[in-house]
Scaffold this active site. Sequence first.
Site, PDB file in Angstrom:
ATOM      1  N   SER A  85       0.838  -1.211   0.000  1.00  0.00           N
ATOM      2  CA  SER A  85       0.000   0.000   0.000  1.00  0.00           C
ATOM      3  C   SER A  85       0.866   1.251   0.000  1.00  0.00           C
ATOM      4  O   SER A  85       0.361   2.359  -0.067  1.00  0.00           O
ATOM      5  CB  SER A  85      -0.930   0.015   1.213  1.00  0.00           C
ATOM      6  N   ASN A 113      -2.012  -1.679  13.583  1.00  0.00           N
ATOM      7  CA  ASN A 113      -3.458  -1.429  13.616  1.00  0.00           C
ATOM      8  C   ASN A 113      -3.793  -0.141  14.364  1.00  0.00           C
ATOM      9  O   ASN A 113      -4.595   0.673  13.886  1.00  0.00           O
ATOM     10  CB  ASN A 113      -4.187  -2.619  14.249  1.00  0.00           C
ATOM     11  N   THR A 130     -39.011  26.512 -10.338  1.00  0.00           N
ATOM     12  CA  THR A 130     -39.350  25.215  -9.755  1.00  0.00           C
ATOM     13  C   THR A 130     -39.759  24.354 -10.949  1.00  0.00           C
ATOM     14  O   THR A 130     -40.317  24.879 -11.923  1.00  0.00           O
ATOM     15  CB  THR A 130     -40.530  25.297  -8.754  1.00  0.00           C
ATOM     16  N   HIS A 131     -39.447  23.077 -10.884  1.00  0.00           N
ATOM     17  CA  HIS A 131     -39.684  22.160 -12.017  1.00  0.00           C
ATOM     18  C   HIS A 131     -39.026  22.672 -13.292  1.00  0.00           C
ATOM     19  O   HIS A 131     -39.496  22.389 -14.396  1.00  0.00           O
ATOM     20  CB  HIS A 131     -41.189  21.969 -12.277  1.00  0.00           C
ATOM     21  N   SER A 134     -14.292  23.879 -29.013  1.00  0.00           N
ATOM     22  CA  SER A 134     -14.540  22.614 -29.690  1.00  0.00           C
ATOM     23  C   SER A 134     -13.461  22.403 -30.734  1.00  0.00           C
ATOM     24  O   SER A 134     -12.991  23.359 -31.349  1.00  0.00           O
ATOM     25  CB  SER A 134     -15.917  22.668 -30.353  1.00  0.00           C
ATOM     26  N   LYS A 184     -17.910  27.430 -30.679  1.00  0.00           N
ATOM     27  CA  LYS A 184     -18.248  26.905 -29.350  1.00  0.00           C
ATOM     28  C   LYS A 184     -17.344  27.435 -28.234  1.00  0.00           C
ATOM     29  O   LYS A 184     -16.143  27.579 -28.394  1.00  0.00           O
ATOM     30  CB  LYS A 184     -18.144  25.370 -29.349  1.00  0.00           C
ATOM     31  N   ASN A 212     -17.355  26.049 -24.477  1.00  0.00           N
ATOM     32  CA  ASN A 212     -18.057  25.071 -23.643  1.00  0.00           C
ATOM     33  C   ASN A 212     -17.778  25.261 -22.147  1.00  0.00           C
ATOM     34  O   ASN A 212     -16.643  25.563 -21.762  1.00  0.00           O
ATOM     35  CB  ASN A 212     -17.654  23.656 -24.063  1.00  0.00           C
ATOM     36  N   GLU A 262     -19.081  21.240 -16.215  1.00  0.00           N
ATOM     37  CA  GLU A 262     -19.469  19.864 -16.554  1.00  0.00           C
ATOM     38  C   GLU A 262     -18.589  18.862 -15.809  1.00  0.00           C
ATOM     39  O   GLU A 262     -19.061  17.834 -15.320  1.00  0.00           O
ATOM     40  CB  GLU A 262     -19.358  19.642 -18.059  1.00  0.00           C
ATOM     41  N   TYR A 290      -9.603  -5.620  13.037  1.00  0.00           N
ATOM     42  CA  TYR A 290      -8.917  -5.246  11.802  1.00  0.00           C
ATOM     43  C   TYR A 290      -8.940  -6.399  10.795  1.00  0.00           C
ATOM     44  O   TYR A 290      -8.748  -7.555  11.153  1.00  0.00           O
ATOM     45  CB  TYR A 290      -7.450  -4.851  12.094  1.00  0.00           C
ATOM     46  N   GLN A 347      -7.199  -1.846   4.310  1.00  0.00           N
ATOM     47  CA  GLN A 347      -6.105  -1.103   3.679  1.00  0.00           C
ATOM     48  C   GLN A 347      -6.624  -0.259   2.510  1.00  0.00           C
ATOM     49  O   GLN A 347      -6.094   0.793   2.197  1.00  0.00           O
ATOM     50  CB  GLN A 347      -5.055  -2.095   3.192  1.00  0.00           C
ATOM     51  N   LYS A 405      -8.093   3.869   2.405  1.00  0.00           N
ATOM     52  CA  LYS A 405      -7.369   5.118   2.154  1.00  0.00           C
ATOM     53  C   LYS A 405      -7.495   5.579   0.709  1.00  0.00           C
ATOM     54  O   LYS A 405      -7.536   6.778   0.432  1.00  0.00           O
ATOM     55  CB  LYS A 405      -5.902   4.939   2.551  1.00  0.00           C
TER      56      LYS A 405
HETATM   57  N1  ARG Z   1      -1.212  -0.932   5.664  1.00  0.00           N
HETATM   58  C1  ARG Z   1      -2.148  -1.434   6.614  1.00  0.00           C
HETATM   59  C2  ARG Z   1      -3.483  -0.730   6.415  1.00  0.00           C
HETATM   60  O1  ARG Z   1      -3.482   0.347   5.927  1.00  0.00           O
HETATM   61  C3  ARG Z   1      -1.662  -1.146   7.999  1.00  0.00           C
HETATM   62  C4  ARG Z   1      -2.230  -2.068   9.010  1.00  0.00           C
HETATM   63  C5  ARG Z   1      -1.657  -3.420   8.811  1.00  0.00           C
HETATM   64  N2  ARG Z   1      -2.074  -4.308   9.849  1.00  0.00           N
HETATM   65  C6  ARG Z   1      -2.001  -5.633   9.699  1.00  0.00           C
HETATM   66  N3  ARG Z   1      -2.420  -6.323  10.697  1.00  0.00           N
HETATM   67  N4  ARG Z   1      -1.514  -6.195   8.614  1.00  0.00           N
HETATM   68  O2  ARG Z   1      -4.518  -1.246   6.720  1.00  0.00           O
END
Ligand code: ARG
Length: 467
Positions: free
Chosen positions: A27, A113, A158-159, A286, A292, A294, A299, A326, A331, A334
């Site tokens: 990651s 964790n 409205t509408h 365009s 044009k 745009n 958009e 966990y 992972q 994010k």
């Molecule tokens: N890179 C992991 C995540 O973002 C960190 C936590 C990893 N924990 C584990 N028990 N493998 O979730």
Amino acid sequence: MAKKSQATWGGRFSKGPAELMLNFSESVSFDNRLAPFDIAVNRAHTAMLQHVGLLTRRELKAIHKGLDVVEKQIEDGKLKWDPAFEDVHMNIEQALTKIVPEAAKMHTARSRNDQVATDSRLFFKHACEVTVGLLKELLGSILSVAELNQAVLIPGYTHLQRAQPVSVAHHLLAYVEMFSRDIKRFEKLLDDANWCPLGSGAIAGTTLPIDREFAAIQLGFVDKRGKARLTTNSMDAVADRDLFLDFGHACGVCAVHFSRVAEDAILWNSSEFGYVELPDAFCTGSSLMPQKKNPDSLELLRGKSGRIIGSLQSLYTMIKGLPLTYNRDLQEDKVQVFDSFDQLSVCLQVLSGTISGMSFRAENCSNAVSDAGLLATDLADWLVNEGVAFRDAHHIVGAMVAKAETLNVPLNEVPQADAKEIHRKLAGDWRVVFDLQRAMKAREGVGMPGPKQIKKQLGRWKKAYSA
Ligand code: ARG
């Protein structure tokens, strides 16, 4: 000692992961942006370890010095992120241990964790602060354009049918209301993020004599009086992803807002409406049709809102079936929030730029708003003032509208004889209603588009948000 097949957790393994697995499970390619927060957590955690006697002063000093070096390497783009170390946490620990062997003690009494939970909370505090700043800038832009266009009237819809006249300022102040609610949402989130999970370990804390308050205070997880704010269940602390959902939701609502604003402006910019001229800087041409111009920024804003809303859906789907606590699925959380944050940030700036450069075409607006039908409701109100029950008044004005249509004249030009025939009260001076200035001045209640009311609201918002 067992042969290390993977530097941080390889003890029980005789073989390392397959190349494919390494690339699949890493990651660091996206969570490396947590680095500043991870380093802050490392500093606070090791300071706490020294405070409780799990590190010597000398070890702490060496680790903190090393963290400065690694931080600089990262800032200068010199640290080579290695997918073999999976994530940002292990990459930083490895880089540090290479220059400071004492860092082998850094992971004492913690797990990735609680570490990633803490890093994420710091990220959310930062992201909310940035977003609130950008929203305030956007509000500043909207307020300036609103202030300039207090006297410009347009039909409100409205509408998507012409409904009643409003000033451009009143319409824009509706956006201010929407985005100010977003500010509140992100501010609330900032407060919710302000609880420290560090010390929850992998799932059940630690047997070592840590001081959670100490680390929390170091990291700024404190209340107004400076008292540490600690999460109170180690299992929830490492399993909880509510902030991810809340952040995704706050981004989603804000995206819905800017998408609706974009849609209004796209309509206003069309030849059919012609109410606004958009800035060249936020439009494109365009490749084929030379005439044009745009409204691409708008958009794209509308389009990006789908992406932001989709990220929230991904998060819900990812989290809903997970047993506590966990699971590695997490992972992926994010990816979604980073993307939402990045997209939202750029969208707010683009919207701000587009609105700042938008000018209203006074003549087109005035032509559109001179449609007498927009004041049909005012005529019904006039009849109410003459003692007619509203339901009857509605009906009478309906008959007037039908008459105007048959005669092919504007509502205010229905001949007096016809009007009188529809209702005896229309023998009076009902045409006074069809004066736009009068109509606006008659709407000075709180939240209405009367000119004094608009001035008041503008003043209030400017005090709250203009720089
Ligand atoms: N890179 C992991 C995540 O973002 C960190 C936590 C990893 N924990 C584990 N028990 N493998 O979730």
